[in-house]
Structure formats: C-alpha cells, structure tokens
Design an enzyme around this catalytic site. Structure first.
Site, PDB file in Angstrom:
ATOM      1  N   ASP A  42       0.191  -0.946  -0.166  1.00 65.57           N
ATOM      2  CA  ASP A  42      -0.104  -0.007  -0.337  1.00 65.57           C
ATOM      3  C   ASP A  42       0.951   1.436   0.030  1.00 65.57           C
ATOM      4  O   ASP A  42       1.595   1.184   0.717  1.00 65.57           O
ATOM      5  CB  ASP A  42      -0.915  -0.019   1.232  1.00 65.57           C
ATOM      6  CG  ASP A  42      -1.767  -1.322   1.537  1.00 65.57           C
ATOM      7  OD1 ASP A  42      -1.293  -2.170   0.830  1.00 65.57           O
ATOM      8  OD2 ASP A  42      -2.232  -1.157   2.212  1.00 65.57           O
ATOM      9  N   ARG A 160      -7.458  -1.042  11.105  1.00 70.32           N
ATOM     10  CA  ARG A 160      -6.270  -0.498  10.650  1.00 70.32           C
ATOM     11  C   ARG A 160      -6.574   0.039   9.879  1.00 70.32           C
ATOM     12  O   ARG A 160      -7.151   0.246   9.001  1.00 70.32           O
ATOM     13  CB  ARG A 160      -5.964  -1.717  10.435  1.00 70.32           C
ATOM     14  CG  ARG A 160      -5.562  -2.965   9.597  1.00 70.32           C
ATOM     15  CD  ARG A 160      -4.746  -4.009   9.131  1.00 70.32           C
ATOM     16  NE  ARG A 160      -5.782  -4.505   7.706  1.00 70.32           N
ATOM     17  CZ  ARG A 160      -6.537  -6.028   8.030  1.00 70.32           C
ATOM     18  NH1 ARG A 160      -6.177  -6.325   9.204  1.00 70.32           N
ATOM     19  NH2 ARG A 160      -7.178  -6.637   7.596  1.00 70.32           N
TER      20      ARG A 160
END
Ligand code: FRU
Length: 483
Positions: A42, A160
């Site tokens: 990511d 998260r």
C-alpha cells in the site's frame, strides 16, 4: 545496537545484496514507483509537505512476501522524479512488532504527523492492533509516540489503516474495521489535539445503510471533499462477483455522499469500483498545495497468486500506479494521470490518422516498451476494434455490445483471462505501457483498467485490428526511464 538500527542495517544489506538482480530484470519498470528490492504494497502517508511530495509505502525488504512491514519512503518535487529516502519506520517496538501497517500523514504545528497501525501477533497467532503516532520535524526521521487509539468495543482486532484529516478546526480519523458480527465497516474518530481520540461510531458498513452487508472487512478507508461532495474510498473484502463487477479477489472503490462531521452521520450513494483491471487495491489520496486531489494505488491485490509473478525470481514484487488526479463529474469519480507526467514524454509524438477496414495493422513508429498512446475521436461503427500490446495484453471494444475488455495472458498458467466494463460509447483512450504494466483511461478517465502483464521482452509491437471499420486519431510518445 538498538532493534531499530539492526532492522535498518539488515534492510539496507538486503538492498545491496539483490539490487543488481532487480536491475537486470527486463520487467523492471521505467517510470512507476517500485521497491528497491523485496515487496511493496500500500501507499502510505501520501502528502505534499513544505512543497515536497512524500510517498511512504508498505515495504518488506527481506523477501518478496508479506510479513513485518516497514514504511519505505520516496520523495519528489514534481510527482515524476522520485528519490528513495531513508527508511521511515521499522517494526522495532512491542506495539508494532509484526508490522508498521498502513496509515496516513498530516501536517500539525509545522511538523509531519504519521498515523499507522501497529500490528502484533502473539505465539498462538492472536492479533492485536494499535493505531500509533510518529512525529517528524524534517520529513525523514520519525519520533515514535506509540499507540494513541486502542480497539473500541464492538470490533475485532482487524482494525487498521488510519487516515486523518482536518475539518472545521477539528481532526478526524477513519479506520478500516470488522465488527464483531464479521461485517466490514469504517470507524470514525475525532480529536482536538491529535493524541486524545474519541470514537464517534461507525461511519459506513457494519450493518448500517447501503453498505450494511458488504463483505467481512473494509481496508484502507479514505474520506475527502471532492467538488462539493464527501467521497469515501475503501477496499472491501468478501464481495461476490456480480456480472462484470467484483472480479478480483478483493475490490477497491468509492461511494459519494455528504458527511455531517459533528454527528458522524454519512449519507451516501452506491459503491463503484475505482478500477476495473486485474491489479488495483488500497488506494490513498492527498490534497496537494495546488488544491488537487491526487491518488496512488497499489498495483496488485492481496492473496491473488502473488508468488507467481516472474519478477519474484529477480527479488522484487509489485509497484504503485501512476499518480492520478480525481474529479467528480455526473455522479462518478474520474481519474486522469497528473499533468506533470507529460514531462516523461520524449520529443514530439508520432501521429497518425487511422482508418481500419477489416484488417490488422502496425503503424510506423508505433511500438516500444515504455510508451503513452492517445486515441481520440474513436469511431467504431460495427463489430469490434482492438489494440494488442506485445504478445500479451489486448484491449478490445465491441461496439455491438458496448463492452470494453482487457485481456491478458495469466502469469499463473498462461491462459487468457479478462476484465470488462459496459460503456455508453467509446470516445477516447489513454494508455500507459511500462514494460510489465498497463493503465488504460477510458472516456476522459471515467473508467480505468490497471494490470501487470508479461509480454516477451523482445516483443515491443503494438498491433491494431478491426473486425469491420474503426477510425481514430493516434498519438504516441516514448516515455523516459526515471527509475
Ligand atoms: C492492505 C493491507 C492493509 C494493511 C497492510 C499490511 O493491502 O492489508 O490493511 O495495513 O496491507 O501490509
């Protein structure tokens, strides 16, 4: 030596060891952000801060697999040329020992504040997650402040990817979550001072509203203003394929709505995928100093045969998409590559007016492994028209069905596979090819297809074909190597 220093030394040693193998890979990219070695996932902490763009990223330097992630760091003055900076975060402390997972960055009192998830697993594999803060005065070195958000009641530890923003003098944070009854959700928090965070409740999903029952986990949420609306981008897991939609293992997309920040109430429309290709996930945006909303995505999807990519033999895996500017138009998020990317173009374009009549054709000067193609005023009267890239990826538009298809040879078993979208009509295409990646922007960026593909490296051909008649104006540029 501190654990942090040890991890840094080990990571830099891994870079030294494998760098030349990465360099020799014919599928190494020319103008997309990729890891020096190891695995990238990511985009994290994307921000323009004091004029400079910073893009942090999930990095596993020791292997081409997942594990205890670092925050790697690239910086840039122009979104085109990037410098690999010192490692920003290593998983050195108890609250992050199994990974400094995804998060975001924001300026506060002149400093750079990074919020990220500390991932912890015990011996039995039980997970805990802490939303942590690290502060930097120079944008390079971070001072870890430890956890600032603990898991509220009602959620599992799949909690998260904090994304923080400021609005009307207060700070807000969205977190990707799973409720105790195993529904994907976005949790909303607020704070006055960036350290004391209050849980406002579920913003979307988790048994509420249009996303009440929409998969078992939402990752990487991002909420922002765009052209008068509030757009929520997130990556849901657990959707069933539905016609041409939701074909990948996990999805990434958006809903458009209106947020009442004080109450935390968010009304929104239906979910759309941001990208209809094979490889797109966990995108993150920032607003830059020109007021543009810019997005980077990860050009892969978790758990999607990752180890079968041929780049694994060269000790690297995955890359980012190009940076894309977002605009809202008639109820859709449009994506276009940022203007600065024109800087990649070498010299003047090769231009052709093209008219195909039941034929297959290659065009003078139109080939290459790192190119931009623009097709304008596309007219396909009947039948289909296609663009083949090397001996692997193929873009097909069927005017009879109004369907656009991206085909590629699977990197797992060589069988041709596809992704599709229905169009109102095909007007224009902008295609970016970079050795083993392709990004296709259709009709001004209303639809986007992103994919990795692995053509024979010596085959740099581009082939046009029409079953009946197809016409368009073509421009082609060779693009520079900046990585
Ligand atoms: C998305 C994701 C995030 C997590 C990170 C770990 O790809 O699973 O939810 O923070 O990757 O690398």
């Amino acid at each position: 030596m501190s654990k942090d220093q040890q991890l840094r030394n080990d990571a830099y040693a891994a870079v030294d060891k494998h760098q030349s193998l990465v360099e020799q890979d014919p599928y190494r990219l020319h103008y997309h952000i990729m890891p020096p070695v190891g695995l990238l996932n990511d985009p994290n902490g994307f921000i323009q801060w004091k004029g400079t763009y910073h893009l942090f990223y999930q990095w596993m330097p020791f292997k081409t697999g997942h594990g205890a992630k670092f925050w790697g760091h690239y910086s840039s003055e122009d979104l085109v040329h990037w410098t690999h900076e010192e490692i920003a975060l290593t998983p050195s402390e108890w609250f992050e020992k199994n990974g400094c997972y995804s998060g975001s960055a924001i300026e506060h009192d002149g400093d750079l504040y990074a919020f990220y998830t500390g991932n912890v697993k015990d011996e039995e594999g039980n997970r805990s997650s802490y939303q942590c803060l690290a502060v930097s005065q120079d944008g390079i070195h971070f001072d870890k402040k430890g956890p600032v958000v603990h898991l509220p009641e009602g959620y599992t530890p799949h909690f998260r990817d904090p994304k923080v923003w400021e609005q009307d003098g207060a700070y807000y944070m969205v977190i990707g979550a799973q409720t105790e009854d195993l529904k994907g959700a976005v949790a909303l928090f607020t704070s006055d001072d960036m350290t004391d965070w209050k849980h406002l409740g579920i913003l979307a999903g988790g048994g509420k509203g249009k996303l009440a029952d929409f998969g078992y986990m939402f990752e990487c949420p991002d909420l922002f203003h765009l052209d008068g609306k509030d757009v929520l981008v997130f990556s849901p897991q657990g959707l069933e394929a539905e016609g041409m939609k939701y074909q990948n293992v996990y999805q990434a997309g958006y809903v458009i709505g209106k947020l009442d920040a004080e109450s935390g109430h968010y009304e929104h429309e239906d979910f759309y995928e941001l990208d209809r290709g094979f490889d797109f996930y966990a995108p993150q945006t920032t607003e830059d100093e020109h007021g543009r909303r810019i997005l980077f995505g990860w050009m892969s999807v978790p758990d999607q045969n990752e180890q079968d990519h041929p780049t694994v033999k060269h000790e690297w895996l995955h890359n980012m998409t190009l940076p894309r500017e977002l605009k809202l138009k008639d109820g859709y998020v449009y994506q276009t590559p940022v203007k600065e990317l024109e800087e990649l173009r070498e010299e003047a374009p090769v231009e052709h007016p093209v008219d195909l009549n039941q034929e297959t054709r290659k065009l003078e000067g139109v080939q290459g492994k790192a190119v931009e193609l623009v097709l304008e005023d596309v007219a396909v009267e009947k039948g289909w028209f296609s663009v083949m890239i090397g001996d692997d990826a193929r873009l097909v538009y069927s005017s009879d069905q109004n369907v656009f298809t991206l085909e590629r040879r699977s990197y797992v078993d060589g069988v041709v596979e596809n992704r599709q979208v229905e169009l109102e009509d095909l007007n224009d295409l902008r295609i970016f090819v970079d050795t083993s990646s392709v990004e296709v922007f259709i009709n001004g960026g209303k639809h986007v297809f992103t994919a990795r593909f692995y053509p024979s490296p010596e085959d740099e051909s581009i082939t046009f074909q029409a079953s009946e008649k197809a016409g368009f104006r073509l421009k082609k540029w060779d693009l520079k190597k900046v990585f």
